[in-house]
Scaffold this motif. Structure first.
Motif, PDB file in Angstrom:
ATOM      1  N   ARG A   1       0.831  -1.196   0.000  1.00  0.00           N
ATOM      2  CA  ARG A   1       0.000   0.000   0.000  1.00  0.00           C
ATOM      3  C   ARG A   1       0.870   1.251   0.000  1.00  0.00           C
ATOM      4  NH1 ARG A   1      -1.233  -3.248   3.982  1.00  0.00           N
ATOM      5  NH2 ARG A   1      -0.590  -1.919   5.698  1.00  0.00           N
ATOM      6  N   GLU A   2       0.303   2.346  -0.522  1.00  0.00           N
ATOM      7  CA  GLU A   2       0.957   3.636  -0.369  1.00  0.00           C
ATOM      8  C   GLU A   2       0.816   4.033   1.096  1.00  0.00           C
ATOM      9  OE1 GLU A   2       2.702   5.638  -2.081  1.00  0.00           O
ATOM     10  OE2 GLU A   2       2.522   4.947  -4.139  1.00  0.00           O
TER      11      GLU A   2
ATOM     12  N   ILE B   1       5.419   0.513  -8.315  1.00  0.00           N
ATOM     13  CA  ILE B   1       5.937  -0.399  -7.288  1.00  0.00           C
ATOM     14  C   ILE B   1       7.097   0.252  -6.550  1.00  0.00           C
ATOM     15  CG2 ILE B   1       6.949  -2.664  -6.859  1.00  0.00           C
ATOM     16  CD1 ILE B   1       5.618  -3.573  -9.491  1.00  0.00           C
ATOM     17  N   GLY B   2       7.954   0.978  -7.284  1.00  0.00           N
ATOM     18  CA  GLY B   2       9.073   1.674  -6.657  1.00  0.00           C
ATOM     19  C   GLY B   2       8.610   2.690  -5.630  1.00  0.00           C
ATOM     20  N   LYS B   3       7.555   3.427  -5.950  1.00  0.00           N
ATOM     21  CA  LYS B   3       7.007   4.399  -4.994  1.00  0.00           C
ATOM     22  C   LYS B   3       6.462   3.693  -3.760  1.00  0.00           C
ATOM     23  CE  LYS B   3       5.693   8.033  -8.287  1.00  0.00           C
ATOM     24  NZ  LYS B   3       4.547   8.770  -8.890  1.00  0.00           N
ATOM     25  N   GLN B   4       5.837   2.536  -3.972  1.00  0.00           N
ATOM     26  CA  GLN B   4       5.302   1.776  -2.848  1.00  0.00           C
ATOM     27  C   GLN B   4       6.427   1.244  -1.958  1.00  0.00           C
ATOM     28  OE1 GLN B   4       3.040  -1.069  -5.085  1.00  0.00           O
ATOM     29  NE2 GLN B   4       1.233   0.260  -5.253  1.00  0.00           N
ATOM     30  N   ILE B   5       7.518   0.786  -2.583  1.00  0.00           N
ATOM     31  CA  ILE B   5       8.670   0.299  -1.820  1.00  0.00           C
ATOM     32  C   ILE B   5       9.283   1.429  -1.005  1.00  0.00           C
ATOM     33  CG2 ILE B   5      11.049  -0.542  -2.036  1.00  0.00           C
ATOM     34  CD1 ILE B   5      10.083  -2.249  -4.401  1.00  0.00           C
ATOM     35  N   PHE B   6       9.416   2.608  -1.626  1.00  0.00           N
ATOM     36  CA  PHE B   6       9.969   3.746  -0.884  1.00  0.00           C
ATOM     37  C   PHE B   6       9.079   4.092   0.311  1.00  0.00           C
ATOM     38  CE2 PHE B   6      10.049   8.233   0.160  1.00  0.00           C
ATOM     39  CZ  PHE B   6      11.391   8.404   0.449  1.00  0.00           C
ATOM     40  N   SER B   7       7.770   4.135   0.091  1.00  0.00           N
ATOM     41  CA  SER B   7       6.839   4.466   1.176  1.00  0.00           C
ATOM     42  C   SER B   7       6.936   3.447   2.307  1.00  0.00           C
ATOM     43  CB  SER B   7       5.405   4.528   0.647  1.00  0.00           C
ATOM     44  OG  SER B   7       5.249   5.590  -0.259  1.00  0.00           O
ATOM     45  N   GLU B   8       7.066   2.168   1.944  1.00  0.00           N
ATOM     46  CA  GLU B   8       7.186   1.119   2.955  1.00  0.00           C
ATOM     47  C   GLU B   8       8.486   1.273   3.754  1.00  0.00           C
ATOM     48  OE1 GLU B   8       6.165  -2.142   5.237  1.00  0.00           O
ATOM     49  OE2 GLU B   8       4.927  -1.096   3.770  1.00  0.00           O
ATOM     50  N   LEU B   9       9.584   1.527   3.065  1.00  0.00           N
ATOM     51  CA  LEU B   9      10.866   1.710   3.754  1.00  0.00           C
ATOM     52  C   LEU B   9      10.825   2.954   4.641  1.00  0.00           C
ATOM     53  CD1 LEU B   9      13.349   0.795   0.871  1.00  0.00           C
ATOM     54  CD2 LEU B   9      13.044  -0.459   3.006  1.00  0.00           C
TER      55      LEU B   9
END
Length: 637
Positions: free
Chosen positions: A162-163, A463-471
């Motif tokens: 998720r965002e 997906i990259g934006k979601q990974i950044f948000s998760e990190l």
């Protein structure tokens, strides 16, 4: 560090290789014709290796040297195999372009541009490379069986990224309450020295992750401080205390530039002369007295009441700097640590299980007064939903000691990431400490290097934006800021990494990420294992050319942040390049396209490039071309 940090997660690297070897283009354009059997054997053996990687990594962490050596060799072979399959993909893209009449449209002479791409020649050359990779993997399979590595099932990777709202809690807001007395005490010291003709030096000393920099930011932004000092300066020092570089950085942070005909120290002296200033030197490690004294001579030219405020983990640094008053930062009170943990853990709307709430007090004890540790543990527990899972986390998070600090907790936070996120975060070691990272460009670099797993329903950028948000939600990124540029036409989001988190990324990547801010003393600074390179030296091309002449690293990422006066040499050694950023004021295109077959990301923003080389259209892998701020681009005739 080696005692508490896991080895590089190799699973995503091998998974990336599996994905490349299964690319539909390979079959569609028959680029592996005559190599079909070796191809199938390779894929089966890769699956066998993926089954046991987790067990091998656990044994390596338990100090089994054979397992460590096996993983290192696997990493080396996987990188080489990835390069081979990049070549297969490029050949498939070349054949696709030919089939679609791309060459005729461009008016290219196919034989002239691609003399080595005869299908028989290609099959012979690539067949030989594939056989070498297969033999190396067969050796690894034999050793794997000899070591007795066993299959361990992997938890399913959720594709529901998720965002997330990564500003879950406001660290400045908690700090302003929890460190109110500390801020008041230091502000009083600085303002109380208004008539002091000598330079006042106040170091804030404390364990890493205790909040020294956050406290200093509160002081720096205090209205009374801004009103009192004529000049406010902030520089992150970190590991290398080079006097000239530091002087130059101080001048630049004031919005000036050191005159080319003046020494940096002279420019610094001119900047501070007669002015009451506050200089923050963040994260100082220097124990060489003569270096500090050399810088201090210039700083003493400031007006009465000038002060230097430093942050350091090392008490001896304060002594060396001749500190007037050393401020020892105490552990954060437990009630604030509990507030941070609960805000992190229960922020996603999760129902507060009574037993879990009671366990928070036990978690607080593990943090040793560190807000960073509380953030990290809270972020780990945020993904856990049962008492059993919480107890597992508590059993793995050792209580911090004077020697290890909070590193065991940060290691736990890193190890708890999905493997592809480990790779995305570890890559950030390519940036210097305290560097403002452009989030959009970071995601493009992840994509270019193949770190982001493809999904049918979402684009790689999404997906990259979601990974950044998760990190970010797990505290791997901080100081996330959005700023407007060029009359609000577009916005730019930046972030930073805490220096302890950066230490973990650097250790994980070992010699694969290399940062060169100044000219290295010898050519050994660039090891053959280097994959990702950040250069911001004044003489970029010189140090790189000299080192590449003697060494042959397979560089995948090349980030150049200084002007270049001459082209890069030894161009054939850049064949593995996936991402290239050219620095400002570069007047010519320094690399020929024929050496950049695997390039996926080309950043020419603010580079001053006026023309492309004729053969740039053969970059079939190119996914992102950033031309922002580049004006009057023309194609060479």
């Amino acid at each position: 560090m080696g005692e508490v940090v896991a080895t590089m997660a190799i699973r995503p690297l091998v998974s990336m290789l599996m994905n490349k070897s299964s690319n539909y283009l390979l079959d569609k354009y028959k680029v592996m014709e005559g190599m079909e059997e070796q191809h199938k054997v390779l894929q089966r053996k890769l699956l066998a290796i993926l089954d046991v990687i987790t067990d091998a990594e656990e044994q390596a962490m338990a100090h089994r040297e054979g397992a460590k050596a096996w993983l290192q060799e696997l990493k080396t072979v996987a990188y080489k195999a990835n390069e081979v399959f990049d070549e297969f993909k490029y050949e498939a893209l070349r054949r696709e372009a030919k089939k679609n009449g791309h060459y005729r449209e461009l008016g290219f002479d196919v034989i002239k541009l691609f003399p080595a791409n005869n299908r028989v020649v290609f099959r012979h050359r690539m067949g030989s490379k594939l056989c070498k990779i297969l033999k190396a993997i067969e050796v690894l399979i034999a050793e794997m069986q000899a070591f007795g590595f066993k299959y361990q099932p992997q938890p399913p990777v959720s594709h529901d990224l998720r965002e997330r709202d990564y500003v879950i809690i406001d660290p400045q807001e908690i700090a302003s309450r929890s460190r109110y007395e500390d801020k008041k005490n230091i502000v009083d010291i600085l303002l109380g020295e208004a008539s002091n003709t000598n330079l006042t030096v106040v170091p804030i000393v404390g364990m890493g992750g205790l909040g020294k920099t956050t406290l200093t930011q509160l002081i720096y932004n205090e209205p009374e401080i801004k009103k009192h000092f004529q000049l406010l300066l902030w520089v992150c020092v970190s590991d290398i205390f080079d006097v000239n570089s530091l002087a130059k950085s101080i001048v630049e942070t004031a919005g000036g530039t050191a005159a080319s005909n003046k020494a940096p120290l002279d420019s610094l002296q001119k900047l501070v002369c007669g002015k009451r200033y506050l200089l923050v030197l963040d994260d100082v490690w220097n124990r060489e007295v003569h270096k500090w004294e050399k810088l201090k001579v210039c700083l003493q030219q400031g007006g009465s009441g000038s002060a230097v405020l430093t942050t350091t983990r090392d008490k001896q640094v304060a002594e060396i700097m001749g500190a007037d008053r050393t401020y020892q930062l105490k552990d954060l009170e437990n009630k604030f640590l509990k507030e941070i943990i609960e805000a992190r853990t229960f922020s996603s709307g999760k129902e507060k299980h009574v037993v879990l709430v009671k366990m928070v007090d036990e978690i607080v004890k593990r943090c040793r007064g560190s807000p960073l540790a509380a953030n990290a543990l809270g972020s780990v527990l945020r993904t856990k939903t049962s008492v059993k899972e919480w107890k597992v986390v508590l059993s793995r998070s050792n209580i911090c000691t004077e020697d290890t600090g909070i590193l065991p907790i940060l290691k736990l936070s890193y190890n708890n990431l999905p493997s592809h996120m480990k790779q995305c975060f570890a890559f950030c070691a390519v940036f210097p400490k305290d560097y403002k990272i452009d989030v959009e460009k970071l995601i493009q670099l992840w994509i270019a290097n193949g770190f982001i797993p493809e999904q049918k329903e979402d684009s790689l950028k999404t997906i990259g934006k979601q990974i950044f948000s998760e990190l970010a939600s797990r505290s791997f990124f901080l100081d996330i800021e959005e700023s407007k540029h060029y009359k609000d036409y577009y916005s730019r989001t930046t972030c930073k990494i805490h220096d302890l988190m950066h230490d973990i990324a650097m250790f994980v990547m070992e010699n694969e990420c290399v940062v060169a801010n100044e000219k290295p003393s010898d050519t050994k600074w660039l090891p053959d294992s280097a994959r990702h390179l950040f250069l911001s030296s004044e003489i970029t091309e010189g140090i790189l050319n000299d080192s590449m002449e003697k060494r042959s690293p397979a560089i995948q990422t090349l980030l150049l942040y200084r002007s270049m006066r001459s082209p890069l040499q030894h161009l054939s050694k850049y064949k593995s390049l996936h991402a290239l950023k050219l620095c400002t004021r570069t007047k010519s295109f320094v690399l020929q396209s024929k050496y950049l077959h695997h390039l996926r990301y080309l950043d020419l923003s603010s580079s001053g490039i006026k023309a492309f080389p004729e053969d740039i259209s053969i970059l079939y892998n190119l996914q992102m071309l950033d031309l922002s701020n580049c004006m009057n681009l023309v194609r060479l005739p």
